[in-house]
Write an enzyme that holds these catalytic residues in place. Structure first.
Site, PDB file in Angstrom:
ATOM      1  N   GLU A 191       0.812  -1.235   0.000  1.00  0.00           N
ATOM      2  CA  GLU A 191       0.000   0.000   0.000  1.00  0.00           C
ATOM      3  C   GLU A 191       0.844   1.284   0.000  1.00  0.00           C
ATOM      4  O   GLU A 191       0.735   2.134   0.888  1.00  0.00           O
ATOM      5  CB  GLU A 191      -0.959  -0.028   1.213  1.00  0.00           C
ATOM      6  CG  GLU A 191      -1.857  -1.257   1.232  1.00  0.00           C
ATOM      7  CD  GLU A 191      -2.813  -1.291   2.409  1.00  0.00           C
ATOM      8  OE1 GLU A 191      -2.815  -0.347   3.213  1.00  0.00           O
ATOM      9  OE2 GLU A 191      -3.573  -2.280   2.526  1.00  0.00           O
TER      10      GLU A 191
ATOM     11  N   GLU B 154      -5.955 -10.886  -0.845  1.00  0.00           N
ATOM     12  CA  GLU B 154      -6.742 -10.680   0.396  1.00  0.00           C
ATOM     13  C   GLU B 154      -8.246 -10.695   0.095  1.00  0.00           C
ATOM     14  O   GLU B 154      -9.006  -9.896   0.571  1.00  0.00           O
ATOM     15  CB  GLU B 154      -6.354  -9.349   1.049  1.00  0.00           C
ATOM     16  CG  GLU B 154      -4.871  -9.218   1.334  1.00  0.00           C
ATOM     17  CD  GLU B 154      -4.491  -7.936   2.043  1.00  0.00           C
ATOM     18  OE1 GLU B 154      -5.392  -7.223   2.526  1.00  0.00           O
ATOM     19  OE2 GLU B 154      -3.288  -7.627   2.121  1.00  0.00           O
TER      20      GLU B 154
HETATM   21  C1  XIL Z   1      -5.554  -6.264   8.591  1.00  0.00           C
HETATM   22  C2  XIL Z   1      -5.917  -7.459   9.486  1.00  0.00           C
HETATM   23  O1  XIL Z   1      -6.897  -8.248   8.836  1.00  0.00           O
HETATM   24  C3  XIL Z   1      -6.413  -6.935  10.836  1.00  0.00           C
HETATM   25  O2  XIL Z   1      -6.659  -8.041  11.687  1.00  0.00           O
HETATM   26  C4  XIL Z   1      -5.363  -6.025  11.443  1.00  0.00           C
HETATM   27  O3  XIL Z   1      -5.855  -5.502  12.646  1.00  0.00           O
HETATM   28  C5  XIL Z   1      -5.019  -4.880  10.472  1.00  0.00           C
HETATM   29  O4  XIL Z   1      -4.578  -5.420   9.220  1.00  0.00           O
HETATM   30  N1  XIL Z   1      -4.609  -4.615   3.901  1.00  0.00           N
HETATM   31  C6  XIL Z   1      -3.583  -5.395   4.319  1.00  0.00           C
HETATM   32  C7  XIL Z   1      -3.727  -6.279   5.482  1.00  0.00           C
HETATM   33  O5  XIL Z   1      -2.554  -5.502   3.618  1.00  0.00           O
HETATM   34  O6  XIL Z   1      -2.497  -6.484   6.175  1.00  0.00           O
HETATM   35  C8  XIL Z   1      -4.766  -5.742   6.439  1.00  0.00           C
HETATM   36  O7  XIL Z   1      -5.000  -6.757   7.397  1.00  0.00           O
HETATM   37  C9  XIL Z   1      -6.063  -5.413   5.700  1.00  0.00           C
HETATM   38  C10 XIL Z   1      -5.821  -4.372   4.644  1.00  0.00           C
END
Ligand code: XIL
Length: 328
Positions: free
Chosen positions: A135, A241
């Protein structure tokens, strides 16, 4: 009365020619039998949801804590699962000592290099793919003015990939981001940036499209075009994701049954679209959580129910849609 499953529960990953991954909570993996049995039976790739992020693994400047990571490595070794390294350089989940660190450009570069190379060296041989940077771009394609950019400059991205490839020349190195499936301007800027790095000899193997989508946005056409654009630039494609949230608005007027059917169709279309990629570019599809009870989306959208299994680890129509998308 026992609820009949919407379709048979089989081993999802055995029906796919690409990796089927899941973001895992290491505590549940250790302590919840239903959870880890479902991880074993359905997925052949694991991504740590939290425990490989700096706040957990690098709590103090000269202290690393690999306890949770070593457990995950042992689990994946025991059950022959891929373990994907998420994530090395991000502007979230940072420990306070990094947030407060005072140093010049050279000292920040040394900090980032030490983190990247210590973590990769510890996991070498077990973790063979990494989300090196996560990101780093705004939706308009400009660099996020995050802590790394502010202290090192825009070159922090290529330096991160360079440090990673020096630590493990055999690992697959990814850039990971959201909205790449919905925002052509951002995707174009990202692909231009990383194609440029590759042209200058920096090792970048793939792009992770996070795929936090909803039942009605973005269009499957947009998702497929984005994936094909990444492939066209020679990068592996990781749906890194995936979750498909039920839109709150429609949910209220459409009702749960209809929304679950829409979610099933969306999952099927997403998988069918992924299969249009050349096999050698299919790094895999990773669900961001095992069940609706584990989803990070639930914190923001209580009714989102975005995953393949419900809060009691039962098969949902979305699972059936995913399976149908695989051609079963
Ligand atoms: C999120 C997790 O799912 C949560 O449990 C944590 O509190 C914060 O991070 N993009 C990403 C992930 O790359 O690492 C994030 O995961 C969600 C958004």
């Amino acid at each position: 009365m026992k609820q009949e499953p919407p379709c048979a529960e089989i081993k999802l990953y055995e029906k796919a020619n690409f990796s089927i991954g899941v973001a895992v909570n290491t505590e549940k993996l250790k302590n919840e039998e239903k959870y880890w049995k479902l991880v074993l039976s359905q997925f052949n790739s694991l991504s740590p949801e939290k425990t490989l992020k700096p706040i957990y693994i690098h709590p103090k400047k000269d202290q690393f804590d690999f306890t949770e990571t070593d457990h995950l490595i042992d689990f994946c070794k025991t059950y022959n699962k891929r373990l994907h390294g998420h994530t090395l350089v991000w502007d979230e989940s940072l420990p306070l000592w990094i947030e407060k660190f005072k140093g010049d450009k050279t000292e920040w570069e040394a900090l980032m290099k030490d983190h990247i190379q210590t973590v990769i060296n510890h996991c070498k041989g077990y973790i063979k793919s990494w989300d090196v940077v996560n990101e780093a771009f705004n939706d308009d394609g400009t660099y996020k003015k995050n802590i790394w950019f502010n202290h090192i400059g825009e070159t922090y991205i290529e330096q991160a990939f360079l440090y990673a490839s020096q630590a493990d020349p055999t690992a697959k190195l990814f850039y990971n981001d959201y909205s790449l499936e919905t925002n052509g301007q951002k995707l174009d800027k990202v692909l231009k940036h990383f194609s440029g790095l590759k042209a200058r000899g920096i090792k970048v193997d793939g792009v992770g499209m996070q795929m936090h989508v909803s039942v009605d946005y973005p269009s499957v056409t947009a998702i497929n075009l984005s994936a094909l654009s990444i492939q066209a630039q020679g990068f592996l494609v990781h749906y890194s994701e995936l979750d498909v949230i039920l839109s709150g608005r429609e949910y209220l007027f459409t009702g749960k049954k209809k929304m679950f059917e829409m979610q099933k169709e969306r999952m099927k279309q997403i998988v069918e679209g992924y299969l249009k990629l050349k096999p050698e570019y299919q790094f895999g599809i990773t669900l961001w959580g095992v069940s609706d009870n584990d989803s990070w989306q639930t914190e923001k959208h209580p009714r989102s129910r975005p995953l393949l299994f419900d809060v009691r680890y039962r098969v949902k129509p979305a699972y059936c849609g995913f399976l149908e998308g695989l051609g079963n």
